[in-house]
Design a protein around this motif. Structure first.
Motif, PDB file in Angstrom:
ATOM      1  N   ALA A 250       0.828  -1.200   0.000  1.00 48.75           N
ATOM      2  CA  ALA A 250       0.000   0.000   0.000  1.00 48.75           C
ATOM      3  C   ALA A 250       0.863   1.251   0.000  1.00 48.75           C
ATOM      4  N   ALA A 251       1.982   1.207   0.781  1.00 48.67           N
ATOM      5  CA  ALA A 251       2.889   2.355   0.816  1.00 48.67           C
ATOM      6  C   ALA A 251       3.548   2.554  -0.547  1.00 48.67           C
ATOM      7  N   SER A 252       3.931   1.460  -1.202  1.00 48.71           N
ATOM      8  CA  SER A 252       4.538   1.556  -2.538  1.00 48.71           C
ATOM      9  C   SER A 252       3.554   2.161  -3.539  1.00 48.71           C
ATOM     10  N   TRP A 253       2.278   1.762  -3.424  1.00 52.87           N
ATOM     11  CA  TRP A 253       1.247   2.291  -4.322  1.00 52.87           C
ATOM     12  C   TRP A 253       1.065   3.797  -4.113  1.00 52.87           C
ATOM     13  N   ARG A 254       1.043   4.201  -2.848  1.00 53.27           N
ATOM     14  CA  ARG A 254       0.885   5.634  -2.573  1.00 53.27           C
ATOM     15  C   ARG A 254       2.094   6.411  -3.099  1.00 53.27           C
ATOM     16  N   ALA A 255       3.278   5.844  -2.921  1.00 55.89           N
ATOM     17  CA  ALA A 255       4.488   6.521  -3.400  1.00 55.89           C
ATOM     18  C   ALA A 255       4.503   6.618  -4.922  1.00 55.89           C
ATOM     19  N   ALA A 256       4.053   5.524  -5.578  1.00 55.80           N
ATOM     20  CA  ALA A 256       4.059   5.500  -7.043  1.00 55.80           C
ATOM     21  C   ALA A 256       3.074   6.495  -7.635  1.00 55.80           C
TER      22      ALA A 256
END
Length: 975
Positions: free
Chosen positions: A390-396
């Motif tokens: 989820a954190a990777s998705w928000r960062a992307a």
């Protein structure tokens, strides 16, 4: 002052009216025909004779032109009751006039749009002309003035139908000049099938086929039309069609097509449309568009599209959620909105099906969805931890502006990890559930289409021409499909694949409640299967509640209904109802009131049938609830209980509380007894009918009184039971209140004979009491005294103070009719004492009303005011509208006698407002007469004349002088 809501009328289909967004009931069809006869001649005075000829033709009513002011008045009353500020029907010296300034009529709008279209064509903007004419033609919703009788309506129906064809021809001519031949061929093929002798339409079809490169087909059209003209009408084609035929033979493009190219693709117009400007994407980001093509047909939904595509915050992510029952078109709506929005999201448009309600797929885990989304934007998806993904998705997505569609979510927890982080991004979510746990910027709860939109969707599948031939059947099919897009698409597909089927034939197949869901199946699409997926997600107790609600005897219901069906507490019931609302299986039109959509209800009944013990218990519980409510609302309870035990709790605080609960059921209440009888609950059906009579009498719903009693009487007609006598007494009350005294006598004498043979003294007393009252209304005062005295002899030993009090009051009224005022007053005083002892506002109010009348008879007008005011207040408190109307008009007479003309006028107006269409004609005549007199006294000659004309017409339709006699007094019920 607030903004006035405008009156709107439509005649390009069934006649309908709205005030703002609220639909209005315009009354019987001839009353509607009168309105149309004025409305289609706006601002012109139409004489009474013209109206009579236009509505009835060669068979006028027995009352002649006197019926016209009655219809006009009732139309005005309906408009005023709905909240219209001023009438749109004005009375002139020569007749009546429709004031166009006060309303909007669709025919006027049609001509306005047609002028715009013609202007666009004249300026050379043919594309705009076609679009504008298409907009005008959408105002037609079936046959104009459908179902309306009379020569005027027939003539206007023909005129408006011809106008529609003329507009279609104008539009099609422009389509040909634009080279849009395929569109034109499709429409013209359908039109020529319904107008087989139209040479102008055939000429257009030949030109369109020629333009599409179908020269042989164009020549075949000429051959077929010529054959029909010769065989059917014995004439040869006219000059226009012959010239087109010759031009096709010689390949004359200039004559047939003008400047348009031959065989132009139908998509040329779309290809020429300018593209919306694109917003540049973030540097280094690859743009991806996963939006599917438009899913199914989208009809209507303009308001919902506007909400979903409106601007929202640019400094944060906007989340918009669409919920609704299975098959209502959530995905189609969101996909259409997303496609309209896509150019504004430069970093991509992503679409994920979350399979919340799929028969063959489990909802994917959030980790799996996140990996797919990360791959879609070219980011790393290697982690096995949900939080890290989820954190990777928000960062992307932090520096992007993208559009994400999450379709068919099962819950808020499935959505939260998937929300992107880029400012200005937008997320569109669909679910069958309300997703109350998800923070959103906008919620859209999607309901069925309106009836016109549903008909339009069916016409898209089947073709306008085929639909136009059966406008009423199209509307009926739309209703049977519950206006649900999935059901409409399936029905449309079945008609499309079976060209020999008519709309009427499919309506007949769907009218069987047992077969309806089975009929709405086409290969892998099924309404029932869609509902089952929603049902399977419910916990067992909520499933049981859903099954029970399918058995409700009324379309709308409240929590108390479900509590009675299941024996649950109010808290348990409320929780189940709200859970079903959240699951979009239940609709909440107003706070505390619920209803199932028709197809959902059919599915619930099918499920309930699999649990017969539940069905019996639920129906017994709800029918006993209605018996309890009706008896409690009466304020009088007999000693004999319903068959079997009553409810485990007394749900009503008092008579007013019970009456309010019955009021909420409105027009459905009289159908409950019939429903109980139809499903085999005979005892409850008879008890409901018997108990409802008093409530319906107080409402002035006399026709329904008769209908409900006559429906269940055959169930006990051959017996000697109390109900066999009581239901006949109820019918005697209903006929007596409508002035049909002979029929009332017949029913009441039957009731007296049955109760006499069975030895039921209380039922004998009831029948005698009503016989005495009817005799008094009919002027048979000596007979009334004899009957009512016998009531006292029977009821006294029974200890029934209610019967004694009512008989004593009516004896007083009989003595008053004879001019024996002292004896009358003695009986009224005794009646009051008994009524106050048992706490009966009905008898108190009735007696006070008589006391007021007694003072009036003696010329003591000032002394009459107090008792009459208190009686009117009591009648209002218990909801006895006819009694309240009678007392108010008496008060008006008293005030007029005291010289208070303004007060008298107001009281007579209030009395008339309490009148219902089923109210005794004599009471309405009396009130209108008195109102007319007050208007004369104030100098309002026009309205006074209108009232007196209505009186004359009503008097001639009353049937007999007896129906007018004694009408000013409306009795209490002998329950």
């Amino acid at each position: 002052m607030g903004t006035l809501r405008q009156l709107r009328f439509t005649v390009l289909g069934p006649v309908r009216a709205w005030l703002g967004d609220v639909p209005l009931d315009l009354g019987p069809v001839r009353q509607q025909a009168l309105l149309v006869a004025l409305m289609l001649r706006p601002d012109a005075t139409v004489s009474r004779q013209e109206l009579l000829d236009g509505i009835w033709g060669a068979e006028p009513p027995g009352t002649g032109g006197k019926v016209i002011p009655v219809y006009v008045h009732r139309l005005r009353e309906r408009l005023r009751a709905a909240g219209a500020q001023d009438t749109v029907i004005s009375r002139d010296r020569g007749g009546y006039r429709f004031v166009s300034e006060g309303a909007r009529v669709d025919t006027a709008r049609l001509e306005e749009i047609a002028v715009e279209a013609a202007s666009a064509r004249a300026s050379g903007d043919l594309r705009a002309a076609v679009d504008t004419w298409s907009h005008a033609l959408k105002l037609f919703h079936g046959e104009p003035l459908s179902g309306l009788p009379g020569p005027f309506a027939e003539g206007e129906r023909l005129r408006l139908t011809e106008r529609r064809i003329a507009l279609l021809q104008e539009k099609l001519e422009c389509q040909l000049r634009l080279g849009r031949y395929a569109e034109a061929v499709s429409e013209l093929s359908a039109l020529t099938a319904t107008h087989p002798h139209s040479e102008s339409l055939a000429a257009l079809l030949m030109r369109a086929m020629y333009g599409s490169g179908r020269q042989a087909d164009a020549l075949s059209v000429f051959t077929q039309v010529r054959g029909r003209l010769v065989d059917d009408l014995a004439v040869e084609p006219g000059e226009e069609l012959r010239r087109v035929h010759q031009a096709v033979l010689r390949g004359d493009d200039a004559f047939l097509l003008g400047d348009a190219p031959r065989r132009a693709p139908a998509e040329a117009a779309l290809a020429a449309a300018p593209a919306a400007p694109a917003v540049p994407s973030a540097p280094g980001h690859r743009r991806r568009n996963e939006l599917p093509g438009d899913v199914g047909e989208l009809t209507g939904r303009a308001q919902e599209i506007a909400l979903l595509t409106a601007p929202y915050r640019t400094d944060a992510v906007s989340v918009l959620a669409v919920d609704g029952v299975a098959g209502v078109g959530k995905t189609a709506l969101v996909v259409r909105a997303a496609r309209l929005l896509q150019e504004g999201y430069p970093d991509g448009c992503l679409f994920v099906d979350l399979h919340g309600h799929s028969a063959d797929r489990e909802p994917p885990a959030p980790m799996r969805v996140l990996r797919r989304l990360l791959r879609a934007v070219g980011a790393d998806d290697e982690s096995d931890d949900l939080d890290e993904l989820a954190a990777s998705w928000r960062a992307a997505t932090a520096s992007t502006r993208s559009l994400l569609v999450l379709d068919d979510a099962v819950g808020a927890e499935q959505i939260r990890p998937l929300l992107p982080a880029g400012a200005g991004s937008r997320v569109l979510v669909t679910s069958r559930r309300r997703l109350a746990g998800l923070d959103v910027d906008q919620r859209v709860s999607l309901g069925p289409l309106d009836l016109d939109e549903a008909g339009e969707l069916l016409a898209r599948f089947v073709g306008d021409a085929r639909a136009y031939q059966e406008p009423e059947a199209v509307r009926q099919l739309a209703r049977l499909c519950d206006r649900l897009p999935l059901a409409l698409r399936i029905a449309g597909a079945r008609l499309q694949s079976r060209p020999m089927w008519t709309f009427e034939y499919l309506v007949a197949r769907l009218s069987d409640d047992e077969r309806r869901l089975g009929e709405l199946t086409a290969e892998d699409r099924s309404v029932e299967a869609a509902f089952r997926l929603s049902y399977d997600h419910l916990p067992p107790c909520t499933q049981r509640a859903f099954r029970a609600l399918g058995l409700s005897p009324t379309v709308e219901f409240d929590g108390l209904t479900l509590a009675a069906m299941l024996g649950w507490s109010r808290h348990e019931t409320e929780h189940a109802l709200e859970s079903l609302v959240d699951a979009s299986l239940l609709w909440q039109p107003t706070a505390g009131r619920y209803r199932l959509h028709d197809l959902v209800a059919a599915y619930a009944r099918r499920l309930a049938a699999e649990h017969p013990a539940e069905v019996t218990a639920a129906r017994t519980g709800v029918f006993r609830l209605y018996v309890t409510a009706a008896r409690c609302a009466n304020g009088y309870h007999r000693e004999d209980p319903p068959a079997g035990p009553g409810p485990d709790f007394l749900p009503f605080a008092d008579a007013e509380d019970a009456a309010s609960w019955l009021d909420a059921a409105a027009g459905e209440i009289a159908d409950v007894a019939a429903h109980a009888a139809a499903v085999g609950h005979v005892d409850e059906a008879c008890l409901i009918a018997d108990s409802l009579i008093d409530y319906l009498v107080r409402e002035g719903r006399y026709h329904e009184c008769r209908a409900v009693a006559e429906t269940v009487l055959p169930l006990v007609e051959a017996s000697e039971s109390r109900l066999a006598s009581s239901l006949r007494t109820c019918l005697g009350i209903a006929y007596g209140l409508q002035g049909d005294y002979e029929q009332a006598y017949a029913w009441l004498n039957d009731a007296l004979a049955i109760s006499g043979r069975s030895g039921d003294l209380r039922e004998q007393a009831r029948a005698l009491g009503v016989l005495g009252t009817v005799a008094r209304w009919a002027g048979r005062t000596s007979e009334a005294l004899d009957r009512l005295t016998k009531v006292l002899e029977l009821a006294g030993p029974l200890g029934d103070d209610w019967l004694v009090g009512m008989a004593t009051c009516n004896l007083g009224a009989a003595y008053q009719q004879l001019g024996r005022y002292d004896e009358a007053l003695e009986h009224y005083v005794c009646s009051l004492r008994l009524a106050e002892k048992i706490g009966s506002p009905r008898i108190i109010g009735k007696t006070l009303s008589h006391i007021g009348s007694l003072h009036m008879d003696r010329g003591r007008l000032a002394e009459a005011i107090g008792p009459l005011h208190r009686a009117a207040d009591l009648a209002g408190e218990i909801g006895d509208l006819p009694q309240q109307a009678a007392i108010l008009t008496r008060l008006g007479m008293t005030e007029e006698g005291l010289g208070n003309t303004g007060a008298a006028l107001e009281l007579h107006r209030r009395a008339l407002a309490a009148i219902r269409e089923q109210t005794n004609v004599g009471l309405e005549v009396e009130i209108r007469n008195r109102l007319g007199g007050s208007l004369l006294a104030t100098g309002d000659l026009d309205e006074a004349r209108e009232q007196f004309e209505a009186v004359l017409a009503l008097s001639e339709t009353a049937g007999s002088p007896e129906q007018l006699a004694g009408a000013i007094e409306v009795p209490g019920r002998w329950a």
